[in-house]
Design an enzyme around this catalytic site. Structure first.
Site, PDB file in Angstrom:
ATOM      1  N   ARG A 155     -10.489 -11.440   1.890  1.00  0.00           N
ATOM      2  CA  ARG A 155     -11.387 -12.457   1.329  1.00  0.00           C
ATOM      3  C   ARG A 155     -10.743 -13.839   1.358  1.00  0.00           C
ATOM      4  NH1 ARG A 155     -11.769  -9.041  -4.093  1.00  0.00           N
ATOM      5  NH2 ARG A 155     -11.569  -7.457  -2.470  1.00  0.00           N
ATOM      6  N   LYS A 201       0.840  -1.193   0.000  1.00  0.00           N
ATOM      7  CA  LYS A 201       0.000   0.000   0.000  1.00  0.00           C
ATOM      8  C   LYS A 201       0.884   1.256   0.000  1.00  0.00           C
ATOM      9  CE  LYS A 201      -3.996  -1.800   2.526  1.00  0.00           C
ATOM     10  NZ  LYS A 201      -5.018  -1.626   1.489  1.00  0.00           N
TER      11      LYS A 201
HETATM   12  N1  BES Z   1      -8.008  -3.733   4.289  1.00  0.00           N
HETATM   13  C1  BES Z   1      -8.253  -3.312   2.975  1.00  0.00           C
HETATM   14  C2  BES Z   1      -9.536  -2.520   2.812  1.00  0.00           C
HETATM   15  C3  BES Z   1      -9.669  -1.231   3.575  1.00  0.00           C
HETATM   16  C4  BES Z   1      -9.470  -0.019   2.937  1.00  0.00           C
HETATM   17  C5  BES Z   1     -10.024  -1.235   4.894  1.00  0.00           C
HETATM   18  C6  BES Z   1      -9.617   1.167   3.631  1.00  0.00           C
HETATM   19  C7  BES Z   1     -10.180  -0.047   5.589  1.00  0.00           C
HETATM   20  C8  BES Z   1      -9.977   1.152   4.958  1.00  0.00           C
HETATM   21  C9  BES Z   1      -8.323  -4.513   2.036  1.00  0.00           C
HETATM   22  O1  BES Z   1      -7.569  -5.613   2.404  1.00  0.00           O
HETATM   23  C10 BES Z   1      -7.812  -4.046   0.711  1.00  0.00           C
HETATM   24  O2  BES Z   1      -6.676  -3.692   0.620  1.00  0.00           O
HETATM   25  N2  BES Z   1      -8.673  -4.076  -0.293  1.00  0.00           N
HETATM   26  C11 BES Z   1      -8.323  -3.653  -1.599  1.00  0.00           C
HETATM   27  C12 BES Z   1      -8.915  -4.641  -2.563  1.00  0.00           C
HETATM   28  C13 BES Z   1      -8.350  -4.552  -3.950  1.00  0.00           C
HETATM   29  C14 BES Z   1      -6.895  -4.924  -3.979  1.00  0.00           C
HETATM   30  C15 BES Z   1      -9.143  -5.493  -4.816  1.00  0.00           C
HETATM   31  C16 BES Z   1      -8.877  -2.239  -1.823  1.00  0.00           C
HETATM   32  O3  BES Z   1      -9.910  -1.913  -1.233  1.00  0.00           O
HETATM   33  O4  BES Z   1      -8.266  -1.485  -2.536  1.00  0.00           O
HETATM   34 ZN    ZN Z   2      -5.503  -5.460   1.767  1.00  0.00          ZN
END
Ligand code: BES
Ligand code: ZN
Ligand code: ZN
Length: 468
Positions: free
Chosen positions: A317, A243
């Site tokens: 997931r 990230k």
């Molecule tokens: N933990 C994150 C989602 C999240 C985002 C939680 C902001 C709390 C605040 C999750 O694991 C994630 O990174 N999701 C990705 C999915 C994508 C790679 C398909 C996302 O939301 O960008």
């Molecule tokens: Zn994630």
């Protein structure tokens, strides 16, 4: 903070409520410059007494939501004023639900994350509620609010403290206190049993994964059992799909679903209701070292389906899929409800006050929606159709953990569709709480800054009132 009920106010600091209709009543306003608007708080002094007035807004728009938020604002003002003992004069003609909302506002509103502040505020020691309304059941109320505060505290604590084994130890402790059966699978057992997705996500961290299973059996006369599964990513770095700065700073919140499940089990252990609930928390640290799982690689899930990892950041997931399979294989659930900070996309769709609800059963969806309206932890249902399962098919494996659709489209639905691939023939609901689990802004009534504890009150309301 201790709460007692009383028929008379005994303390020098008094919280009172007022409707806008009442405050504006002509000819002279009841309190100068106070309109009784929702969110409005005014302090007035009368001899040695301090009166904190909290606005409830228009009577026509008035509901438990306004009472809860106003009571939270009132107690926050008392904290600002460093008051020790407080009398809270409840609004007139309260139903039991309203009286409970008022006390919930106090208990939830007084909680602030100040552990690492040198200058700590003084929280009232005693709150006396002056009311003629039906008496709220203090024991239940306190247990529900304590569960919420516990979930918030777990989210707020440093991610280097809250590692998977910490959550396991926490679970063992609350289960012992509440006489709940607790099983924890460590990384070796997870690998031996074949929970390949949890193992993959957890393998890049010095803090190995755990699967926590807590069985509360309050009604031995029935097989009816609700399973709650909470995402427990103790820190989500994104892994190899790291990230960026700006997205990392709040990722200790990524175990908020798991924290809510722990808070709920803790409350059940205290309240001992006549229901059966199994709480499951797959706990992992999604980290990046030389052994971390790679994008493009394929892993086998616990139910046998293979998954192409198209992003190591879509890890929630993956661990939930194995937890859902484990639950169905070993726990005989009547229905499954999972809650997870699953997608940033849910924030785009619903903002930071409403969680996404995906459900394969209208009755369950309705019950959860109603519990949300009652508790103020609101849900909005989003669609999940057959066509959405097409978008998570892979060319090289059975499934792919991200969507084939254009980036930035239907991301939350894709996450839900992936989870549904692992759900057998039973009612299932998925709550995407990524928008609501963590409040980066300042407190909003009973919703504090940082971890909110979202889901604890909602699901306890559902469990205690909608499951037979
Ligand atoms: N933990 C994150 C989602 C999240 C985002 C939680 C902001 C709390 C605040 C999750 O694991 C994630 O990174 N999701 C990705 C999915 C994508 C790679 C398909 C996302 O939301 O960008
Ligand atoms: Zn994630
Ligand atoms: Zn995540």
């Amino acid at each position: 903070m201790k709460i007692i009920l009383s028929s008379k106010a005994h303390h020098a600091t008094i919280i009172k409520f007022m409707l806008a209709d009442e405050a504006k009543r002509s000819p002279a306003p009841a309190i100068a410059d106070f309109k009784g608007e929702k969110d409005e708080v005014a302090v007035r002094y009368n001899g040695d007494r301090t009166i904190i007035y909290c606005g409830l807004g228009e009577k026509s728009k008035y509901s438990t939501l306004q009472i809860r938020a106003a009571a939270a604002r009132g107690i926050q003002k008392a904290i600002d004023l460093k008051r020790g003992d407080v009398s809270l004069v409840s609004p007139q003609v309260l139903s039991r639900g309203e009286a409970e909302a008022c006390l919930e506002g106090v208990l939830l509103g007084a909680d602030k994350f100040t552990k690492y502040k040198s200058d700590k505020p003084k929280t009232p020691v005693l709150v006396e509620m002056v009311t003629k309304s039906p008496r709220p059941v203090l024991r239940t109320l306190q247990a529900v609010c304590d569960g919420t505060l516990a979930a918030r505290a777990l989210v707020n604590e440093n991610a280097h403290t809250i590692v998977p084994e910490y959550l396991a130890r926490y679970a063992r402790r609350i289960c012992k206190a509440g006489k709940i059966a607790c099983t924890v699978l460590d990384e070796k057992e997870l690998a031996r049993k074949g929970l390949g997705l949890i193992v993959a996500v957890g393998q890049g961290s010095p803090h190995p994964p755990r699967l926590i299973i807590m069985e509360y059996r309050g009604d031995k006369g029935t097989k009816n059992k609700t399973a709650l599964i909470g995402k427990g990513v103790t820190f989500d770095s994104g892994g190899q799909n790291l990230k960026p700065t700006g997205s990392l700073e709040t990722m200790r919140q990524d175990m908020a679903g798991g924290a809510a499940v722990l808070g709920i089990m803790q409350a059940l252990g205290t309240m001992k209701p006549k229901i059966n609930v199994v709480g499951i928390v797959p706990a992992v640290h999604n980290a990046i070292d030389g052994t971390a799982y790679f994008p493009g690689d394929i892993y086998k899930s616990y139910n046998g389906k293979t998954v192409e990892i198209s992003s190591t950041d879509a890890e929630g997931r993956l661990i939930l899929a194995d937890a859902i399979t484990y639950c169905q294989k070993h726990c005989a659930p009547s229905r499954i409800i999972d809650l997870a900070t699953l997608t940033g996309a849910i924030l785009v769709a619903l903002g930071d006050t409403i969680a996404g609800l995906f459900c394969n059963n209208d009755e369950l969806a309705r019950a959860l929606f109603n519990a949300g309206e009652k508790t103020g932890e609101r849900l909005w249902r989003l669609p999940l159709y057959e066509e959405h399962h097409e978008i998570i098919k892979s060319d090289s494996a059975d499934l792919c953990n991200t969507s084939k659709l254009k980036k930035g489209t239907a991301g939350s639905i894709a996450g839900a569709a992936f989870l549904e691939e692992f759900v057998e023939n039973l009612p299932w609901a998925h709550l995407d709480i990524a928008g609501v689990a963590y409040n980066e802004k300042t407190a909003r009534g009973e919703v504090p800054q940082f971890g909110t504890g979202f889901g604890v009150r909602l699901l306890l309301e559902y469990l205690l009132n909608y499951t037979e």
